[in-house]
Design a protein around this motif. Structure first.
Motif, short mmCIF file in Angstrom:
data_model
loop_
_atom_site.label_atom_id
_atom_site.label_comp_id
_atom_site.label_asym_id
_atom_site.label_seq_id
_atom_site.Cartn_x
_atom_site.Cartn_y
_atom_site.Cartn_z
N GLN A 8 0.73 -1.32 0.02
CA GLN A 8 0.01 0.01 0.00
C GLN A 8 0.92 1.38 0.03
O GLN A 8 0.09 2.37 0.20
CB GLN A 8 -0.96 -0.12 1.17
N ILE A 10 4.03 4.00 -1.47
CA ILE A 10 4.70 4.47 -2.61
C ILE A 10 6.25 5.02 -2.09
O ILE A 10 5.81 6.24 -1.06
CB ILE A 10 4.17 5.44 -3.22
N GLU A 116 -4.94 12.57 3.13
CA GLU A 116 -5.27 12.17 1.90
C GLU A 116 -4.89 13.22 0.92
O GLU A 116 -4.69 12.83 -0.10
CB GLU A 116 -6.89 12.07 1.94
N THR A 188 -1.30 4.45 1.47
CA THR A 188 -2.77 4.92 1.28
C THR A 188 -3.72 3.58 2.06
O THR A 188 -3.32 2.69 1.93
CB THR A 188 -3.09 4.82 -0.08
N GLY A 189 -4.52 4.17 2.99
CA GLY A 189 -5.29 3.07 3.56
C GLY A 189 -6.44 2.41 3.05
O GLY A 189 -7.08 2.89 2.06
N LYS A 190 -6.92 1.40 3.46
CA LYS A 190 -8.19 0.75 3.25
C LYS A 190 -9.21 1.14 4.14
O LYS A 190 -9.03 1.39 5.38
CB LYS A 190 -8.03 -0.68 3.47
#
Lengths: 336, 336
Positions: A8, A10, A116, A188-190
């Motif tokens: 998840q 970069i 975000e 980036t989260g789920k």
């Protein structure tokens, strides 16, 4: 070119820089223990506007334009504005963007919006698509309270685990050049939902997402809690913070020495906010104010910030839904 | 690496591919002139759910998972899900994302969400950050009607310039490889507000944004209307379409020969929808259904799609605000 690390994250080889930040807060936040770190403390939380919603939009506009001024840039220098907020149809952001001559990407991540927007902005910088990008968000106690909870006039009694929505707006300006704090990783989260149904206990509803993203960040990057001077979640408050610490220890990550939660820090114990601060503005102003300034002064060198969002709506709650959460993480480094 | 062209556009050298799409629509949309192009037509617009909001979330989930199945991929193959919708706090998207094991970036762009998510997804692909990305959005007549207008039970009379919110969800799966339609340019729009206050005339409120983005796309890329087989706006409806055609002619761009509006196409003249279709689902299902399938069959070779959003909320309207609009453009090409 950035490259994917793990599932998840970069790694940003171009290291986009945060070349300026600006934070605006309300009187209550100015009176809190971090008050001196904020760029502007309002005397009146209506900010000269006719409604709390217009006030929120105006402080977001102020944060964005002031951030630009600090860097001696014009709106036309900026390639993207990434912003969102808590209000229905993100009206604070849309109306602030209306008065700005900048291509606009509207986001909704509830209180996760600061990381975000910052994470997405960093990816767009790394992709070579922009010279300058602004990431911004806002919240306002009075617009959130009457939209999500009760009319202010009711003077409702607050639940012990309830949060106090921060009146505040924060903006960060990303650029390519100069000796400024760099963004090195974006995780980036789920969406995570552990079945919490109590809208007065948002810390517990967001903690699983924070835990999941922090754990994934370590797994993806090979880093450990010791690699950071500070790990800051957004607005879990004191109860959500306790859950996060405890469960991460069970997963083998002890972050206690360097862990703060912005919602737990922004108000004093005498300010009667129960669980602590919340709202998109909470992590925004603490990140743009307290954390960024401590990075710039050299007190902090490697920081992991995570804004955390509770993805409820009044309709979803009334229809018996549980409260999903999300958290996105951004690593910021300077001076090594 | 993509490069900036002009003020608001990116040229995508890696040409991200749209490797599958999926569209779900309600019975009324299935009965319309484009019915045969949609992948799934619901018999019941509640889709077996207990509320219209849950129904909307379920069709969005269906579109996303079906799109993956068509490409023989699993959730774990996908690096980002970009989605948003019209409901307060984008609850359809959040609750669909909760059931998907994919890192999630929530967006709000009102009815511009299809090209907002697709354009952003294309940039993240071009940046080298992902192998697969899903861009998706939804709307539902009954959830939108009762949130933005009146309780359905009122049976309110509809204004002649009012739109009919499309019940539908569309998803597009982006990948790197294969012989599929490519995304070649992304033009990100600015918020435009020409002072329209009538929430029953959304075509007029969005037209200035559509005009601005189309004009900017031509200026940035050096292309002309003749370069495209089809230019499709999202949901301006017949009145907004007329304004767009007329004003673009005044700016020197005659797009009449190749111009359609998805909201103007999706319903038949006998379906009593007044100005035409609207909602995030409108351009989503027309783009994923009619347009994508005509590109795949070779009937269309170069297409410019623009979803168009009216950035109002019920609160902003009640507080006397005008209605800002936004439009994002994405060029899709195949077979040359």
């Amino acid at each position: 070119m950035g490259k994917r690390v793990g599932k998840q994250s970069i790694k940003l080889d171009s290291k986009p820089k945060i070349i300026s930040t600006y934070s605006v807060v309300g009187p209550k936040e100015g009176d809190g223990p971090l008050g001196k770190y904020f760029d502007l403390v309002l005397k009146d939380d209506l900010n000269g506007q006719k409604s709390y919603e217009k006030a929120e939009s105006s402080i977001l506009y102020n944060a964005i334009t002031s951030c630009l001024k600090l860097a001696n840039l014009k709106e036309s220098d900026v390639n993207y504005l990434l912003a969102g907020d808590l209000l229905n149809q993100i009206s604070s952001s849309n109306f602030a963007a209306r008065d700005l001559d900048i291509p606009f990407i509207g986001l909704y991540g509830a209180c996760s919006t600061m990381t975000e927007s910052l994470g997405l902005g960093a990816l767009l910088m790394e992709g070579g698509f922009a010279n300058y990008i602004i990431a911004a968000t806002s919240s306002h106690f009075s617009s959130a309270e009457r939209q999500f909870r009760f009319p202010l006039e009711y003077g409702s009694q607050r639940h012990p685990t309830a949060h106090w929505t921060v009146t505040g707006a924060g903006a960060m300006l990303l650029g390519k050049e100069g000796n400024f704090p760099c963004i090195t990783y974006v995780t980036t989260g789920k969406v995570k939902d552990y079945g919490i149904t109590d809208a007065n206990n948002m810390g517990a509803s967001m903690a699983p997402a924070a835990i999941d993203t922090i754990k994934q960040h370590f797994l993806d990057t090979g880093r450990t809690p010791e690699d950071y001077d500070l790990i800051a979640t957004g607005d879990l408050g004191k109860y959500g913070k306790d859950i996060t610490l405890k469960l991460l220890k069970e997963y083998g990550y002890d972050i206690e020495k360097t862990y703060i939660d912005c919602g737990d820090e922004i108000y004093g114990t005498n300010q009667e906010v129960n669980a602590g601060g919340s709202g998109c503005g909470c992590s925004a102003v603490v990140d743009c104010g307290y954390i960024y300034k401590n990075i710039m002064s050299g007190k902090l060198k490697k920081v992991l910030i995570l804004s955390t969002g509770a993805l409820l709506s009044t309709t979803s709650t009334l229809q018996g839904e549980t409260i999903p959460g999300i958290a996105h993480a951004v690593s910021i480094e300077f001076g090594e």
